[in-house]
Structures are given as C-alpha cells and as structure tokens.
Motif scaffolding. Structure first.
Motif, mmCIF file in Angstrom:
data_model
loop_
_atom_site.group_PDB
_atom_site.id
_atom_site.type_symbol
_atom_site.label_atom_id
_atom_site.label_comp_id
_atom_site.label_asym_id
_atom_site.label_seq_id
_atom_site.Cartn_x
_atom_site.Cartn_y
_atom_site.Cartn_z
ATOM 1 N N ALA A 120 0.853 -1.188 0.000
ATOM 2 C CA ALA A 120 0.000 0.000 0.000
ATOM 3 C C ALA A 120 0.888 1.236 0.000
ATOM 4 O O ALA A 120 2.055 1.180 0.404
ATOM 5 N N PRO A 121 0.359 2.377 -0.456
ATOM 6 C CA PRO A 121 1.122 3.626 -0.329
ATOM 7 C C PRO A 121 1.352 3.942 1.143
ATOM 8 O O PRO A 121 0.563 3.531 2.004
ATOM 9 N N LYS A 122 2.433 4.665 1.430
ATOM 10 C CA LYS A 122 2.776 4.964 2.820
ATOM 11 C C LYS A 122 2.856 6.458 3.113
ATOM 12 O O LYS A 122 3.057 6.851 4.263
ATOM 13 N N THR A 123 2.736 7.280 2.077
ATOM 14 C CA THR A 123 2.767 8.726 2.268
ATOM 15 C C THR A 123 1.674 9.359 1.419
ATOM 16 O O THR A 123 1.120 8.713 0.519
ATOM 17 N N ALA A 124 1.380 10.628 1.702
ATOM 18 C CA ALA A 124 0.364 11.336 0.916
ATOM 19 C C ALA A 124 0.790 11.441 -0.540
ATOM 20 O O ALA A 124 -0.031 11.309 -1.453
ATOM 21 N N GLY A 125 2.095 11.663 -0.788
ATOM 22 C CA GLY A 125 2.593 11.738 -2.153
ATOM 23 C C GLY A 125 2.437 10.424 -2.888
ATOM 24 O O GLY A 125 2.059 10.395 -4.069
ATOM 25 N N GLN A 126 2.723 9.331 -2.211
ATOM 26 C CA GLN A 126 2.563 8.018 -2.835
ATOM 27 C C GLN A 126 1.090 7.719 -3.125
ATOM 28 O O GLN A 126 0.760 7.112 -4.153
ATOM 29 N N LYS A 127 0.207 8.130 -2.232
ATOM 30 C CA LYS A 127 -1.226 7.939 -2.462
ATOM 31 C C LYS A 127 -1.670 8.733 -3.694
ATOM 32 O O LYS A 127 -2.430 8.235 -4.543
ATOM 33 N N GLU A 128 -1.186 9.973 -3.819
ATOM 34 C CA GLU A 128 -1.507 10.789 -4.994
ATOM 35 C C GLU A 128 -1.000 10.114 -6.262
ATOM 36 O O GLU A 128 -1.680 10.111 -7.303
ATOM 37 N N TYR A 129 0.185 9.528 -6.180
ATOM 38 C CA TYR A 129 0.794 8.832 -7.314
ATOM 39 C C TYR A 129 -0.056 7.636 -7.742
ATOM 40 O O TYR A 129 -0.391 7.476 -8.926
ATOM 41 N N VAL A 130 -0.445 6.813 -6.784
ATOM 42 C CA VAL A 130 -1.253 5.625 -7.083
ATOM 43 C C VAL A 130 -2.599 6.029 -7.677
ATOM 44 O O VAL A 130 -3.075 5.429 -8.655
ATOM 45 N N ASP A 131 -3.227 7.054 -7.115
ATOM 46 C CA ASP A 131 -4.513 7.519 -7.645
ATOM 47 C C ASP A 131 -4.363 8.045 -9.071
ATOM 48 O O ASP A 131 -5.249 7.852 -9.916
ATOM 49 N N ALA A 132 -3.233 8.708 -9.347
ATOM 50 C CA ALA A 132 -2.987 9.218 -10.698
ATOM 51 C C ALA A 132 -2.842 8.071 -11.691
ATOM 52 O O ALA A 132 -3.375 8.120 -12.806
#
Length: 333
Positions: A120-132
């Motif tokens: 799973a993503p572990k940071t807000a930036g990684q979450k934004e990346y996965v959603d993109a």
C-alpha cells in the motif's frame, strides 16, 4: 489554549481486539507513547490519554486512525503504526485540488497482496501517485530514490494484470550504462540486459513469485526489455512502465510515448538527481512536462524527501542533498 494539560478518553468498540490495536506485549502502545509527550493508560477497552493538549489530541488521532485501519481489515505492524505516527506528526497539508488525507486513507489503500504481505502507499505523495496511475492514461512520477516510484508502479501493474484490465505487462528502461550498444556485449539478450533490468526483475519477483514469473515471461505476458527494443512497436492492451526515464534523450522519450496503443496505459518514472547521460546530452524528462502539461489523461506527480520510505536516514540524506544543491532536469555538470 495550546500547551494546556488535557485528558482524552477513547472507548474501543467491543468487536475490536485490544491486542490487535495495542500489539503483542503492547508494542504498538509503546511506539505511540514514545512518539508523544503524554501518558496513556489502558483499562479494559478504555484508553485514557493525559498531557499537553496538542500532544494528547495527536495521540488520540493515532488510535482513531489505527481503529479505522483495523475496521478495513488492515493488520497492523510496527511499520504501519510507525508510518501512521509519522503522518500525524507531519500533518500532511491539503494541496490545490486535493484535500488533506487521513493516515487510514493512505495506509488502507491496499494495492496488492504478495507473499502474504499487503502492499500500500505509505505517504500522501505516494497515495496521490497511485490515484494518478488509476485515473490517467499516462502518469509521470518525478522524485528521488526510495520514494516507491518503481515498486508502486509494478504493484499497480500486477494488480491490473490479475484483474484482466490489461493482457500483458511491459517494463523497460534505457541501458545507458552499456551505451545502448547491447550487441557488442557477450551472451544472450537476457544475459546482456540482466544487470540493467535487475531492479525491475526484483520487484516482479517479489510480487509474482519464483515459479510464476518465468512462466509469465515465457508466455509473453510479462516482458522486460531495454528501451531501444521498443522502437517501431505499437503496444496494445498493455501496462507499460518506463523506469529511469531521466536517462532518456528527448528523442527517446517521444519514441516511447508514441508506442502507446489501444487499451494501454503507461507510467514513466525518473529521478532528476541521477542523470547518467553523456555530457552535453539533455534529459528527455527535462522538457516533457512543459510540452505535455494540460493534456487530458496525462498526470505529473512530484515526490520528495517526505515520500522516502526506506530507512529514516535515507530521507534525511535526500533532504540534506536537496538543501545543498538545487537539482535540475537539464544537463548535468
């Protein structure tokens, strides 16, 4: 007022295991206590937090986020609890077009389960990346080593393959270290490219397993090849990952982007601080955002030191280098 002493009580629902929340021998509880200047008392299923108001409220937020993760079926670990603490202490701010995310929103977004471990993503930036990646045809991720650019892209690609969203995965990177002249190297094609493709193989191996990956590659479902081997092809119904994109020339970048066929999507990763092109050659990543910005279906995500998820000292190193010298995507000196 800020700094005033307060007391916060949390009542854990009866259907939640206190051991799952606090950890074996209270290991998670001790992590939270060591992170905040407050006292935490547990009696039955009631948690009482006492201390400075801001510290107590943040500690209470941690327990609320961990309970939300447990409700989502997430099994807590030292790593996930530590990351939740870091997210709350860091107070990830909202950015234009995106509200601030809760730790449970980030850590609860399970991309893939591989070898019994959830990815799973572990940071807000990684979450934004996965959603993109999920919402875009082309996603560019620009950031330093350790921010999960390749790992998360491969996890998302494997998930897309498992769910039959695509019929094959193609992973590529420029073999700059060999001068792209693979024909002059000894051995078979795979023996020639193996050293340059190894990071991609490692991620695939972890997510598919030792027995599955060779079969997928033999059938052509998974392909790992140098960027030079993409020329002249049209890639339909595929999930394509271009790694180390900072080592492409502008001509190579255009060549890669125009390989995209029907039903395909691509992720392009690059690290502006690790350009290996010969002196005088400009990175293809230098101009691509300026050229493609504003086109529907194309996203650019910039990751930074706060998105580094390796050893804590790696994040400190990345941020120290960032303060020392301002990286550019142009020609390296």
């Amino acid at each position: 007022m800020a700094g005033a002493t307060t007391q916060v009580k949390i009542l854990v629902p009866g259907d939640q295991s206190m051991v799952a929340l606090l950890g074996q021998r209270d290991v998670f509880l001790k992590l939270i206590e060591s992170a905040f200047a407050c006292r935490i008392l547990v009696r039955g299923n009631e948690i009482t937090i006492s201390g400075p108001e801001d510290e107590s409220e943040r500690a209470a937020r941690i327990f609320e986020e961990l309970l939300t993760l447990l409700e989502k079926g997430h099994e807590l670990s030292d790593s996930s609890v530590g990351q939740a603490i870091a997210l709350v202490k860091g107070d990830e701010p909202a950015t234009e077009g995106r509200p601030a995310l809760r730790p449970s929103d980030i850590l609860g977004d399970k991309l893939l389960t591989a070898r019994g471990k959830g990815i799973a993503p572990k940071t807000a930036g990684q979450k934004e990346y996965v959603d993109a990646i999920r919402s875009s045809t082309l996603t560019f991720a620009i950031g330093p080593a350790g921010t999960g650019k390749t790992y998360l892209a491969v996890a998302t690609a494997v998930r897309a393959l498992q769910e039959h969203q695509v019929s094959r995965l193609i992973l590529t990177r420029p073999a700059v270290e060999a001068g792209e002249r693979l024909g002059y190297l000894p051995g078979t094609l795979y023996e020639k490219i193996d050293p340059y493709m190894r990071p991609l193989y490692d991620a695939l191996f972890e997510m598919t397993g030792a027995e599955t990956l060779p079969r997928l590659m033999e059938r052509g479902t998974v392909e790992v090849a140098p960027l030079a081997y993409m020329r002249g092809r049209t890639l339909n119904d595929a999930f394509i990952i271009l790694d180390e994109a900072q080592n492409t020339t502008p001509e190579q970048m255009k060549m890669f982007l125009t390989r995209l066929g029907f039903g395909s999507r691509a992720v392009i990763n690059g690290d502006a601080t690790q350009i290996d092109l010969p002196s005088g050659r400009r990175s293809g990543l230098a101009v691509v955002e300026e050229i493609l910005s504003g086109i529907d279906g194309i996203s650019f995500v910039h990751l930074g030191g706060r998105d580094v998820v390796r050893h804590r000292i790696v994040q400190d190193i990345v941020e120290a280098y960032g303060r020392h010298t301002q990286p550019t995507l142009g020609v390296e000196s």
